[in-house]
Motif scaffolding. Sequence first.
Motif, PDB file in Angstrom:
ATOM      1  N   ARG A   1      15.498   7.667   2.184  1.00  0.00           N
ATOM      2  CA  ARG A   1      14.729   7.237   3.348  1.00  0.00           C
ATOM      3  C   ARG A   1      13.225   7.373   3.086  1.00  0.00           C
ATOM      4  NH1 ARG A   1      16.917  10.864   8.095  1.00  0.00           N
ATOM      5  NH2 ARG A   1      16.891  12.386   6.384  1.00  0.00           N
ATOM      6  N   ARG A   2      12.452   6.605   3.823  1.00  0.00           N
ATOM      7  CA  ARG A   2      10.995   6.710   3.755  1.00  0.00           C
ATOM      8  C   ARG A   2      10.467   7.322   5.049  1.00  0.00           C
ATOM      9  NH1 ARG A   2       6.709   2.685   1.017  1.00  0.00           N
ATOM     10  NH2 ARG A   2       7.700   3.775  -0.730  1.00  0.00           N
ATOM     11  N   VAL A   3       9.437   8.139   4.926  1.00  0.00           N
ATOM     12  CA  VAL A   3       8.775   8.752   6.084  1.00  0.00           C
ATOM     13  C   VAL A   3       7.337   8.268   6.124  1.00  0.00           C
ATOM     14  CG1 VAL A   3       7.979  10.920   7.119  1.00  0.00           C
ATOM     15  CG2 VAL A   3      10.235  10.810   6.023  1.00  0.00           C
ATOM     16  N   ARG A   4       6.892   7.844   7.299  1.00  0.00           N
ATOM     17  CA  ARG A   4       5.490   7.488   7.513  1.00  0.00           C
ATOM     18  C   ARG A   4       4.875   8.502   8.470  1.00  0.00           C
ATOM     19  NH1 ARG A   4       2.898   4.405  11.282  1.00  0.00           N
ATOM     20  NH2 ARG A   4       4.777   3.365  12.048  1.00  0.00           N
ATOM     21  N   LEU A   5       3.685   8.971   8.145  1.00  0.00           N
ATOM     22  CA  LEU A   5       3.017   9.959   8.972  1.00  0.00           C
ATOM     23  C   LEU A   5       2.665   9.364  10.335  1.00  0.00           C
ATOM     24  CD1 LEU A   5       0.516  11.609   6.440  1.00  0.00           C
ATOM     25  CD2 LEU A   5       2.832  12.368   7.055  1.00  0.00           C
ATOM     26  N   ALA A   6       3.130  10.003  11.398  1.00  0.00           N
ATOM     27  CA  ALA A   6       2.820   9.559  12.750  1.00  0.00           C
ATOM     28  C   ALA A   6       1.388   9.928  13.115  1.00  0.00           C
ATOM     29  CB  ALA A   6       3.790  10.195  13.745  1.00  0.00           C
ATOM     30  N   ALA A   7       0.751   9.088  13.921  1.00  0.00           N
ATOM     31  CA  ALA A   7      -0.496   9.405  14.625  1.00  0.00           C
ATOM     32  C   ALA A   7      -1.749   9.449  13.758  1.00  0.00           C
ATOM     33  CB  ALA A   7      -0.365  10.727  15.391  1.00  0.00           C
ATOM     34  N   VAL A   8      -1.637   9.124  12.473  1.00  0.00           N
ATOM     35  CA  VAL A   8      -2.820   9.115  11.616  1.00  0.00           C
ATOM     36  C   VAL A   8      -2.820   7.866  10.748  1.00  0.00           C
ATOM     37  CG1 VAL A   8      -3.042  11.626  11.560  1.00  0.00           C
ATOM     38  CG2 VAL A   8      -1.724  10.465   9.776  1.00  0.00           C
ATOM     39  N   LEU A   9      -4.012   7.501  10.284  1.00  0.00           N
ATOM     40  CA  LEU A   9      -4.174   6.355   9.398  1.00  0.00           C
ATOM     41  C   LEU A   9      -5.037   6.752   8.211  1.00  0.00           C
ATOM     42  CD1 LEU A   9      -3.642   3.311   8.968  1.00  0.00           C
ATOM     43  CD2 LEU A   9      -5.797   2.876  10.171  1.00  0.00           C
ATOM     44  N   PRO A  10      -4.420   7.142   7.090  1.00  0.00           N
ATOM     45  CA  PRO A  10      -5.192   7.427   5.878  1.00  0.00           C
ATOM     46  C   PRO A  10      -5.695   6.127   5.239  1.00  0.00           C
ATOM     47  CG  PRO A  10      -3.051   8.548   5.880  1.00  0.00           C
ATOM     48  CD  PRO A  10      -3.013   7.498   6.951  1.00  0.00           C
ATOM     49  N   PRO A  11      -6.681   6.215   4.351  1.00  0.00           N
ATOM     50  CA  PRO A  11      -7.113   5.040   3.589  1.00  0.00           C
ATOM     51  C   PRO A  11      -5.934   4.425   2.842  1.00  0.00           C
ATOM     52  CG  PRO A  11      -8.665   6.829   3.306  1.00  0.00           C
ATOM     53  CD  PRO A  11      -7.487   7.404   4.030  1.00  0.00           C
ATOM     54  N   ARG A  12      -5.936   3.108   2.761  1.00  0.00           N
ATOM     55  CA  ARG A  12      -4.812   2.419   2.129  1.00  0.00           C
ATOM     56  C   ARG A  12      -5.262   1.062   1.610  1.00  0.00           C
ATOM     57  NH1 ARG A  12      -1.255   0.340   7.336  1.00  0.00           N
ATOM     58  NH2 ARG A  12      -2.937  -0.864   8.322  1.00  0.00           N
ATOM     59  N   GLY A  13      -4.387   0.454   0.806  1.00  0.00           N
ATOM     60  CA  GLY A  13      -4.616  -0.911   0.367  1.00  0.00           C
ATOM     61  C   GLY A  13      -5.892  -1.129  -0.406  1.00  0.00           C
TER      62      GLY A  13
END
Length: 244
Positions: A43-55
């Motif tokens: 399974r994959r987990v995505r951190l709730a409630a935050v937006l780190p730098p990406r892409g």
Amino acid sequence: MIALTLLAALAAATPPACTLPIIEHVEVAHVADGASFDLADGRRVRLAAVLPPRGGEPLTDEARARLTTVVAGKTVGLAFDDRTIDRHGALVAHVFAGDEWVQQSMVTAGLARVRTFADTARCAAPLLADEATARAAKRGVWALPHYRVRKVDELDADIGTFQIVEGKVASVAASRGRVFVNFGADYRTDFTIAISARDRRHLSKDGVDPATWTGKQIRVRGWLSRLNGPEVELTHAAQIQIVE
């Protein structure tokens, strides 16, 4: 200036950390990026409630490295808000590595901004406080112009991205059940916060009344779209701060 987060003001008894119960403990196999990791069970987990730098944004690699240091190869606890799975099938969770709340670790280091939705906002208040501290200290993303708090007259290049925008409210108007918080004289070109009738009712239950905002300095966070001028849809109290 003192930034008063409405959510924090409305929930003054909120403890300084997320108290959602841990539902399961899982083994981390691989960190995909600064926002997500894969478990040993696939399974994959995505951190709730935050937006780190990406892409490829500035500090994307640093955010992934930070998350790797905190969770890679460890057994972590998962806690859930009202949303548990995203549209791609990943778990949306608050993550705890021992006594360390991973979201708080990322925000405090300046390697994530707070990004909530109405169904992922129960732990927003302490994260917003940590973000304010990191921003004042110019840690991580807050040292870079790319992540600056935007002014209302510089948004055209940012349509389709998540931003934090600050400006003085010129007027508040209602039309066909929707509320429009206007930051200029011309709604066809100027920045606007739009609120649906349903979200207005939800905000009212939290004691949030946009009708009182005329003339106030407002900071809002969300995804920028274009409806006439640049626009953010306001759905819950954690998106808004009154700056005094």
